[in-house]
Design a protein around this motif. Structure first.
Motif, PDB file in Angstrom:
ATOM      1  N   TYR A  63       0.696  -1.089  -0.118  1.00  0.00           N
ATOM      2  CA  TYR A  63      -0.119  -0.059   0.098  1.00  0.00           C
ATOM      3  C   TYR A  63       0.851   1.121  -0.071  1.00  0.00           C
ATOM      4  CZ  TYR A  63      -2.767   3.853   1.719  1.00  0.00           C
ATOM      5  OH  TYR A  63      -3.189   4.974   2.186  1.00  0.00           O
ATOM      6  N   LYS A  64       1.815   1.028   0.832  1.00  0.00           N
ATOM      7  CA  LYS A  64       2.813   2.331   0.643  1.00  0.00           C
ATOM      8  C   LYS A  64       3.772   2.714  -0.543  1.00  0.00           C
ATOM      9  CE  LYS A  64       2.891   2.542   5.849  1.00  0.00           C
ATOM     10  NZ  LYS A  64       2.190   3.902   6.170  1.00  0.00           N
ATOM     11  N   GLY A  65       3.626   1.695  -1.261  1.00  0.00           N
ATOM     12  CA  GLY A  65       4.627   1.542  -2.656  1.00  0.00           C
ATOM     13  C   GLY A  65       5.797   0.966  -2.414  1.00  0.00           C
ATOM     14  N   VAL A  66       6.009   0.096  -1.604  1.00  0.00           N
ATOM     15  CA  VAL A  66       7.391  -0.455  -1.478  1.00  0.00           C
ATOM     16  C   VAL A  66       7.019  -2.082  -1.978  1.00  0.00           C
ATOM     17  CG1 VAL A  66       8.934  -1.524   0.252  1.00  0.00           C
ATOM     18  CG2 VAL A  66       7.729   0.537   0.755  1.00  0.00           C
ATOM     19  N   SER A  67       7.897  -2.309  -2.956  1.00  0.00           N
ATOM     20  CA  SER A  67       8.095  -3.731  -3.455  1.00  0.00           C
ATOM     21  C   SER A  67       8.712  -4.608  -2.533  1.00  0.00           C
ATOM     22  CB  SER A  67       8.928  -3.739  -4.886  1.00  0.00           C
ATOM     23  OG  SER A  67       8.381  -2.818  -5.588  1.00  0.00           O
ATOM     24  N   ILE A  68       7.964  -5.732  -2.305  1.00  0.00           N
ATOM     25  CA  ILE A  68       8.350  -6.640  -1.292  1.00  0.00           C
ATOM     26  C   ILE A  68       8.877  -7.923  -1.948  1.00  0.00           C
ATOM     27  CG2 ILE A  68       6.829  -5.832   0.424  1.00  0.00           C
ATOM     28  CD1 ILE A  68       6.221  -9.175  -1.570  1.00  0.00           C
ATOM     29  N   ASN A  69       9.581  -8.538  -1.391  1.00  0.00           N
ATOM     30  CA  ASN A  69      10.053  -9.997  -1.388  1.00  0.00           C
ATOM     31  C   ASN A  69       9.799 -10.814  -0.291  1.00  0.00           C
ATOM     32  OD1 ASN A  69      11.437 -12.311  -1.935  1.00  0.00           O
ATOM     33  ND2 ASN A  69      13.192 -11.562  -2.432  1.00  0.00           N
ATOM     34  N   ALA A  70       8.796 -11.751  -0.346  1.00  0.00           N
ATOM     35  CA  ALA A  70       8.506 -12.385   0.559  1.00  0.00           C
ATOM     36  C   ALA A  70       9.264 -13.514   0.816  1.00  0.00           C
ATOM     37  CB  ALA A  70       7.016 -13.230   0.325  1.00  0.00           C
ATOM     38  N   THR A  71       9.826 -13.844   1.999  1.00  0.00           N
ATOM     39  CA  THR A  71      10.683 -14.893   2.319  1.00  0.00           C
ATOM     40  C   THR A  71      10.508 -15.874   3.488  1.00  0.00           C
ATOM     41  OG1 THR A  71      13.168 -15.131   2.636  1.00  0.00           O
ATOM     42  CG2 THR A  71      12.252 -13.472   3.900  1.00  0.00           C
ATOM     43  N   VAL A  72      11.171 -16.970   3.806  1.00  0.00           N
ATOM     44  CA  VAL A  72      10.830 -17.803   4.815  1.00  0.00           C
ATOM     45  C   VAL A  72       9.320 -18.331   4.501  1.00  0.00           C
ATOM     46  CG1 VAL A  72      10.731 -18.319   7.211  1.00  0.00           C
ATOM     47  CG2 VAL A  72      12.242 -16.268   6.613  1.00  0.00           C
ATOM     48  N   CYS A  73       9.259 -18.649   2.992  1.00  0.00           N
ATOM     49  CA  CYS A  73       8.154 -19.318   2.546  1.00  0.00           C
ATOM     50  C   CYS A  73       8.392 -20.457   1.750  1.00  0.00           C
ATOM     51  CB  CYS A  73       7.588 -18.321   1.657  1.00  0.00           C
ATOM     52  SG  CYS A  73       6.294 -18.721   0.646  1.00  0.00           S
ATOM     53  N   PHE A  74       7.405 -21.637   1.998  1.00  0.00           N
ATOM     54  CA  PHE A  74       7.776 -23.010   1.603  1.00  0.00           C
ATOM     55  C   PHE A  74       6.798 -23.753   1.071  1.00  0.00           C
ATOM     56  CE2 PHE A  74       9.763 -21.575   5.815  1.00  0.00           C
ATOM     57  CZ  PHE A  74      11.076 -21.647   5.215  1.00  0.00           C
TER      58      PHE A  74
END
Length: 364
Positions: A157-168
């Protein structure tokens, strides 16, 4: 166009398919090799930074000592984050031309929030916003815990591109994708464009394989040893199919390499792979044919046996195998968070050893 075959299989993949690969490190030396071979991104986390610092210690030692001398009131944690930021910024500079050429869709360097904050969304948001101000071509890595999902929506929402990690798992990846969509929807309602954002959802395929092997050893479960190597592959392929069918804005990223299938089985997919330097060298010297395999199904016999013998594979593979509240307690999640926090502690120890060098060691 360069002769892809002259440069090796990774470059051939980058030139002839829609599949991207990243350098799974923020080392400038490793990043240079990766970019030359077609890489369009890079990543970091406390373990990676610690490994780079250890491998390139003589190169970084003068800068570390200068920071210690300049910041007489700073503790090792403050200094560690200065090094993390500087290391990632150096690597990000190499990727910036790709970032500009792709209008922000590629050429990004991921930086991870403090792994100790995995339960605190407010603190993760604050740290992520700070990281986003350091350089334009970033993705901010957020762990896929309950608090992490809240963070992912808010940062999007704030315009930050995320990279989700610790995901399996499939359910974790879907939760990430839906959180991103909620964040984008909130932006759209306010008339804010999101077209240049590049959200990523990592699935750590090799760490799922690792966890099932540990479960088998602890519980005395016998299965064909080769079947374990397909667990992460099957999970990512299922998630990829769901992402394509639903048109999610997030792009999947394969991570945690243990065998060539964690590369070869995903070729042809509209996804990315974050490949360690050592595996890049192995793949480039291999005779594996570069061809589309993303839609090749995993043998039903393998899936059926893993599903029958391992409840944790059921949790990973089923769309509703885990609830949001269960993300944190999943075995691979706990094991990975522990390793990230331990890696962070080791990084702090390295800084502390320079701040308070052993007086009994000659020359110190």
């Amino acid at each position: 166009m360069k002769d892809a075959k002259l440069y090796g299989p990774l470059h051939e993949m980058a030139e002839t398919t829609c599949t991207d690969f990243w350098n799974d490190s923020c080392s400038v030396n490793e990043m240079s090799y990766a970019i030359e071979n077609g890489a369009v991104g890079g990543t970091s986390n406390p373990v990676i930074v610690g490994n780079v610092l250890k491998a390139e210690f003589e190169e970084w030692k003068p800068r570390l000592k200068a920071l210690i001398d300049e910041s007489s009131d700073s503790d090792e944690e403050t200094l560690a984050w200065r090094i993390i930021e500087e290391m990632t910024m150096k690597a990000a500079i190499l990727l910036h031309p790709i970032f500009e050429k792709s209008n922000g869709k590629k050429g990004r360097l991921s930086i991870q929030t403090n792994p100790r904050f995995f339960r605190n969304s407010e603190v993760m948001v604050d740290q992520a916003i700070h990281f986003a101000s350091l350089y334009p071509n970033n993705n901010i890595k957020i762990p896929v815990t309950k608090a992490g999902i809240e963070t992912i929506e808010e940062l999007t929402y704030k315009g930050v591109s995320i990279n989700a990690t610790v995901c399996f798992t499939v359910p974790q990846s879907i939760a990430v994708a839906e959180a991103v969509e909620r964040g984008i929807s909130r932006r759209a309602k306010e008339g804010i464009d999101s077209s240049t954002m590049s959200p990523i959802c990592t699935i750590m395929v090799g760490r799922l394989d690792d966890w099932l092997k540990i479960v088998a050893d602890r519980k005395g479960i016998i299965t064909d040893p080769g079947y374990f190597e397909w667990a992460g592959v099957a999970t990512l392929k299922k998630a990829y199919k769901i992402f394509k069918e639903r048109g999610y804005s997030s792009r999947l990223l394969a991570a945690a390499y243990r065998n060539h299938m964690h590369w070869s089985q995903f070729i042809g997919g509209e996804l990315s792979m974050t490949i360690p330097y050592g595996w890049q060298k192995k793949f480039n010297s291999s005779d594996i044919t570069v061809k589309d395999r993303i839609d090749d199904p995993v043998d039903d016999r393998i899936i059926d046996e893993l599903y029958r013998k391992f409840p944790d594979f059921q949790k990973a593979y089923d769309e509703e195998g885990l609830t949001l509240e269960e993300f944190e307690s999943f075995g691979a999640t706990r094991r990975t968070l522990r390793s990230f926090i331990e890696g962070y502690d080791k990084l702090l120890q390295m800084i502390r050893d320079l701040m308070l060098s052993d007086p009994d060691i000659q020359g110190e």
